[in-house]
Design an enzyme around this catalytic site. Structure first.
Site, PDB file in Angstrom:
ATOM      1  N   HIS A  36       6.801  -0.153  -8.030  1.00 18.33           N
ATOM      2  CA  HIS A  36       5.389   0.197  -8.221  1.00 18.33           C
ATOM      3  C   HIS A  36       4.922   1.161  -7.127  1.00 18.33           C
ATOM      4  O   HIS A  36       4.325   2.206  -7.416  1.00 18.33           O
ATOM      5  CB  HIS A  36       4.573  -1.100  -8.211  1.00 18.33           C
ATOM      6  CG  HIS A  36       3.087  -0.934  -8.271  1.00 18.33           C
ATOM      7  ND1 HIS A  36       2.339  -1.391  -9.330  1.00 18.33           N
ATOM      8  CD2 HIS A  36       2.191  -0.409  -7.391  1.00 18.33           C
ATOM      9  CE1 HIS A  36       1.058  -1.138  -9.116  1.00 18.33           C
ATOM     10  NE2 HIS A  36       0.940  -0.539  -7.936  1.00 18.33           N
ATOM     11  N   GLU A  37       5.191   0.796  -5.872  1.00 22.78           N
ATOM     12  CA  GLU A  37       4.720   1.637  -4.766  1.00 22.78           C
ATOM     13  C   GLU A  37       5.418   2.989  -4.750  1.00 22.78           C
ATOM     14  O   GLU A  37       4.810   4.014  -4.406  1.00 22.78           O
ATOM     15  CB  GLU A  37       4.926   0.912  -3.437  1.00 22.78           C
ATOM     16  CG  GLU A  37       4.184  -0.411  -3.325  1.00 22.78           C
ATOM     17  CD  GLU A  37       2.703  -0.303  -3.633  1.00 22.78           C
ATOM     18  OE1 GLU A  37       2.072   0.697  -3.220  1.00 22.78           O
ATOM     19  OE2 GLU A  37       2.166  -1.214  -4.285  1.00 22.78           O
ATOM     20  N   MET A  53       0.849  -1.194   0.000  1.00 19.54           N
ATOM     21  CA  MET A  53       0.000   0.000   0.000  1.00 19.54           C
ATOM     22  C   MET A  53       0.875   1.231   0.000  1.00 19.54           C
ATOM     23  O   MET A  53       1.810   1.347   0.802  1.00 19.54           O
ATOM     24  CB  MET A  53      -0.928   0.004   1.224  1.00 19.54           C
ATOM     25  CG  MET A  53      -1.841   1.227   1.311  1.00 19.54           C
ATOM     26  SD  MET A  53      -2.982   1.316  -0.093  1.00 19.54           S
ATOM     27  CE  MET A  53      -3.445   3.050  -0.020  1.00 19.54           C
ATOM     28  N   GLU A  54       0.516   2.186  -0.872  1.00 18.12           N
ATOM     29  CA  GLU A  54       1.368   3.333  -1.170  1.00 18.12           C
ATOM     30  C   GLU A  54       1.233   4.483  -0.193  1.00 18.12           C
ATOM     31  O   GLU A  54       1.293   5.651  -0.603  1.00 18.12           O
ATOM     32  CB  GLU A  54       1.055   3.838  -2.584  1.00 18.12           C
ATOM     33  CG  GLU A  54      -0.341   4.413  -2.790  1.00 18.12           C
ATOM     34  CD  GLU A  54      -1.387   3.420  -3.246  1.00 18.12           C
ATOM     35  OE1 GLU A  54      -2.419   3.845  -3.793  1.00 18.12           O
ATOM     36  OE2 GLU A  54      -1.173   2.203  -3.057  1.00 18.12           O
ATOM     37  N   ASN A  55       1.106   4.223   1.081  1.00 23.71           N
ATOM     38  CA  ASN A  55       1.017   5.314   2.049  1.00 23.71           C
ATOM     39  C   ASN A  55       2.215   6.256   1.893  1.00 23.71           C
ATOM     40  O   ASN A  55       3.364   5.804   1.916  1.00 23.71           O
ATOM     41  CB  ASN A  55       1.014   4.762   3.473  1.00 23.71           C
ATOM     42  CG  ASN A  55       0.036   3.632   3.655  1.00 23.71           C
ATOM     43  OD1 ASN A  55      -1.144   3.766   3.367  1.00 23.71           O
ATOM     44  ND2 ASN A  55       0.531   2.492   4.120  1.00 23.71           N
ATOM     45  N   GLU A  58      -3.246   3.004 -10.439  1.00 23.67           N
ATOM     46  CA  GLU A  58      -2.704   1.655 -10.560  1.00 23.67           C
ATOM     47  C   GLU A  58      -2.082   1.346 -11.913  1.00 23.67           C
ATOM     48  O   GLU A  58      -1.040   0.709 -11.984  1.00 23.67           O
ATOM     49  CB  GLU A  58      -3.790   0.629 -10.223  1.00 23.67           C
ATOM     50  CG  GLU A  58      -4.350   0.761  -8.809  1.00 23.67           C
ATOM     51  CD  GLU A  58      -3.272   0.706  -7.724  1.00 23.67           C
ATOM     52  OE1 GLU A  58      -2.154   0.230  -7.991  1.00 23.67           O
ATOM     53  OE2 GLU A  58      -3.551   1.141  -6.601  1.00 23.67           O
TER      54      GLU A  58
END
Length: 848
Positions: free
Chosen positions: A300-301, A268-270, A323
């Site tokens: 990706h993140e 998850m990209e927090n 995404e």
């Protein structure tokens, strides 16, 4: 989450017009009991006009609420919404004192106690609307604000958050707990706020003037230490490459990566605190392709720090802007910046079929659906699939091929500059691209992003005889079933005159489809012609008869791995579409995988052959022979890798031999002797894999499983034991596993999935038959009771996928008539039933 609590797009638009949210101060106390935590939130916001609105929260208890110092009635909370009536124009301060429940399902604030050492960890997963399980929020992506966390935690814990955290004081109650404070974030969306706390094992460094860190639970410390250099080097290389590509600098004050337990997604990209599933900290041997997959997720993140975090979608119809871009950028940047230079082959053989399959189901949707197609947050959750990721990334790869990378990057950077720390839509993005090209990107977006389905490209080749004034040759035209334009390469291959098991590239033709032009080529008709060579577009391709014959005899002799991936995908699609006998696919695999040197291709082909061809597309009486074919392939690969030069290929062969075993003797001996002759070492993953297969075959029982768990008390060991117990072929074991799945609401998300994975086995059809029709009503009840994460897992892992018959199909379609099925479970059932129908059609066609 009840249906009344789903935020609608119309509600979000009205609230965005009314409110400007400036700041959240969130105070969490993690020192209480094992079930709940205290959460106090102060929100500062401005009402642009006098009106009524609401704030969302899902508390165990709402103790008190004040608005501008005036108390509100906590009892007015209904359907997870607290009404704020009679707001006056101007600034306001809202304070809410709540008690919240820890999660065991990866939603909200997840709490995990490590069975290996008894240490406890918590981490947040706020997406899509699960922030409401942690603190109250005006929860929609276009109400960005500054976030600060103050966290009270046990003294030996470390607290991480989006901003740099500092231990500022001891708790005033004398308990020995510590208080941590996070630095304020820039403006970010509610779903991106993040906190993680526990006795983390941390490795910290500095790069480009910023603090970087990687973190995992203590029991995984030795394994992270081994891989820390690789993880950090990939992180730094990708960071530097993004800084070169993007004119906007990295927008946050630090970059932490926390590998956390029982995480539902890959990551998850927090902002500033990316969370990853901690299976990426490898306890056992893995292949280099699996290391590449971890590196791709890191890339990706990190791309999300710009795509999604700096510039965020305004509503969830544009989830692809997050995404698809992160997927494309992750693969491309990894190729450019690290030792993993062949990532697009892996994408082609593993990720792209995910998109192809999703796009042929009834649940397909455009890459960029219209806002009306995503009317609320419940429907938004349904679009996190192979279309938003793999198809979207494929479309962007085609866009880059058509537009040119220079103009594409210029458009991206304009997009960042125009919308940084704010929100944007598809129209905004297209405007940014259009500023840098004469091409009609709006028309491209309409036809590529607003439509569904997958095109099929088929070559038409005609030979022409030579005449005195005209040399012999052949012509090529491409038939397209579909509607999209494609810019493709066409590979023209001849047999190697020295060895016809190998092929040589004669030329690579550029071709636009559709086209009225028929390409005339001088010379002999090629042995193989590959449409979409180098895999630049998103389409199914077919092979002409001559090429298909060549592929059967010389697929492994095609010189480039990416071309071989395109061909393997063509064969896969032909099997699924009933145009190639599944036996022919296995025969081709048997002939060419022992000679294949690209690990991603071997793993991808074997996975499809094992999980689909052997046990779904072939009739039950043919499955043992199919598994024997896979065992033969595995033994051929083992012989090839005896010299130790290909450890990843050897590990893949061992895994395949274990998973395909129809007799227990060989793999049982490995377990008894604690070794695989010639390697690899029998590590925990292989031990549990072997034990799981022996459980399916009835060669071990509860005593052996208990002994294995006593030797491996880790969380992974617990999951392995749950999987093995559910796989035992006895009525008692199945009844106990079923009860855990559908009636034990304390079962965590990972233990649920492990139990479900063990339960359904194609070899146990008679034993499992009574559970097929039981599944549907009990899955619906489970989803309603436990919510989206477990509902999705019930649809993904607990579905009776190996019961390939009309009665299962009919029971499923009858279930879908229930209007109250949890939306995420309904989506999984629709997809599973379509795959079931496809498998049944393939079987029926073969029988006829």
């Amino acid at each position: 989450m009840g249906p009344m609590s789903a935020l609608t797009r119309n509600e979000a638009q009205l609230r965005a017009q009314l409110l400007d949210v400036q700041h959240y101060a969130v105070t969490l106390d993690l020192t209480g009991d094992d079930e709940t935590f205290d959460s106090i939130t102060v929100v500062r916001f401005t009402a642009r006009t006098a009106a009524d609105t609401f704030i969302e929260l899902k508390p165990v208890e709402l103790r008190s609420v004040t608005l501008d110092g005036n108390p509100l009635d906590p009892a007015s909370l209904a359907d997870d919404r607290l009404p704020l009536t009679g707001l006056t124009e101007g600034p306001h301060e809202l304070r809410l004192d709540t008690r919240m429940r820890y999660s065991r399902t990866g939603e909200g604030l997840h709490r995990f106690t490590d069975p290996a050492d008894g240490q406890t960890y918590v981490y947040s997963q706020m997406f899509l609307d699960d922030v409401q399980r942690v603190f109250p929020a005006f929860d929609q992506p276009d109400l960005k604000a500054v976030f600060e966390f103050t966290v009270t935690a046990p003294a030996h814990w470390t607290v991480l958050a989006n901003g740099i955290t500092t231990r500022i004081a001891a708790a005033p109650d004398g308990s020995g707990a510590a208080i941590w404070q996070s630095a304020p974030t820039p403006l970010i969306s509610t779903y991106l706020a993040a906190v993680a706390a526990g006795p983390w094992h941390s490795i910290r460094t500095e790069h480009a003037g910023l603090p970087f860190g990687i973190h995992c639970r203590q029991s995984l410390a030795p394994h992270m230490d081994v891989d820390a250099e690789e993880i950090l080097s990939v992180t730094k290389a990708c960071f530097d490459r993004y800084q070169e590509k993007f004119t906007e600098p990295y927008p946050f004050d630090s970059y932490d990566q926390a590998f956390v337990p029982e995480f539902n997604a890959g990551a998850m990209e927090n902002p500033g605190l990316v969370t990853f599933r901690d299976e990426f900290i490898f306890r056992s041997a893995v292949t280099d392709t699996e290391r590449q997959s971890r590196a791709m997720v890191i890339a990706h993140e990190m791309a999300h720090m710009w795509f999604g975090d700096l510039v965020t979608l305004a509503w969830f119809d544009d989830i692809w802007l997050n995404e698809s871009f992160a997927e494309y950028m992750g693969y491309q940047t990894l190729t450019e910046a690290t030792r993993f230079t062949d990532t697009w082959t892996d994408f082609g053989v593993t990720r792209k079929p995910w998109g192809y399959d999703a796009d042929q189901r009834p649940s397909t949707h455009p890459v960029a659906p219209t806002p009306e197609d995503v009317p609320d947050t419940a429907s938004a959750l349904l679009n996190f699939d192979g279309i938003s990721y793999a198809k979207g990334a494929s479309a962007l790869r085609q866009l880059v091929a058509w537009l040119g990378e220079k103009d594409f990057l210029a458009g991206i950077n304009t997009h960042f500059a125009r919308h940084k720390f704010a929100n944007a839509s598809l129209a905004d993005f297209i405007d940014s691209l259009a500023a840098h090209t004469e091409r009609d990107v709006r028309a491209w977006a309409d036809i590529w992003l607003r439509t569904t389905g997958i095109d099929t490209l088929t070559p038409r080749i005609e030979e022409s005889e030579g005449r005195p004034d005209t040399p012999a040759g052949w012509t090529l035209a491409v038939d397209r079933r579909g509607s999209r334009p494609h810019h493709i390469a066409v590979g023209v291959y001849d047999r190697d005159p020295a060895d016809d098991r190998f092929l040589e590239l004669r030329e690579l033709l550029d071709l636009d489809v559709p086209s009225d032009e028929i390409i005339s080529v001088t010379g002999a008709r090629p042995a193989l012609l590959v449409l979409n060579d180098v895999d630049l577009t998103y389409a199914k391709v077919r092979l002409d008869d001559t090429s298909l014959d060549t592929v059967r005899r010389a697929l492994s002799g095609i010189p480039d791995a990416l071309t071989r991936a395109v061909v393997w995908n063509a064969l896969r699609d032909m099997v699924r579409d009933g145009e190639l006998d599944p036996h022919d696919y296995l025969t081709t695999a048997s002939a060419h995988l022992p000679e294949e040197d690209d690990l991603a291709i071997v793993q991808g082909v074997l996975a499809f052959a094992r999980t689909q061809v052997a046990v779904r597309y072939l009739a039950p009486e043919q499955q043992s022979a199919a598994l024997a074919t896979l065992t033969t392939i595995a033994r051929d690969l083992l012989r090839r890798t005896e010299d130790g030069s290909e450890p990843g290929m050897r590990l893949t062969a061992v895994r395949t031999l274990v998973d395909s075993a129809t007799q227990p003797d060989t793999i049982a001996a490995w377990l008894t002797d604690d070794t695989v002759p010639g390697g690899p070492a029998l590590d925990p993953e292989l031990r549990w894999r072997i034990l799981g297969r022996l459980a399916v075959l009835g060669a071990v029982g509860e005593d052996e499983i208990d002994a294995a768990l006593a030797s491996d008390t880790s969380a992974t060991g617990q999951e392995g034991a749950a999987r093995c117990r559910a796989a035992l072929p006895t009525p008692e074991a199945k009844a106990a596993a079923w009860d855990r799945l559908f009636h034990d609401d304390s079962l965590s998300n990972y233990l649920f999935s492990a139990t479900a994975q063990g339960f359904w086995q194609p070899e146990q059809a008679e034993l499992l038959a009574p559970y097929v029709t039981r599944y549907y009503p009990e899955a619906v009840a489970l989803g309603a009771r436990r919510g989206p994460a477990i509902g999705e897992a019930a649809g993904r892992w607990a579905f009776p996928a190996y019961a390939i018959d009309e009665s299962n199909l009919q029971a499923g379609h009858t279930c879908l008539q229930d209007p109250d099925i949890l939306p995420l479970l309904r989506r999984k059932l629709v997809d599973q039933l379509d795959d079931l129908s496809r498998a049944l059609k393939v079987r029926t066609a073969r029988e006829n």
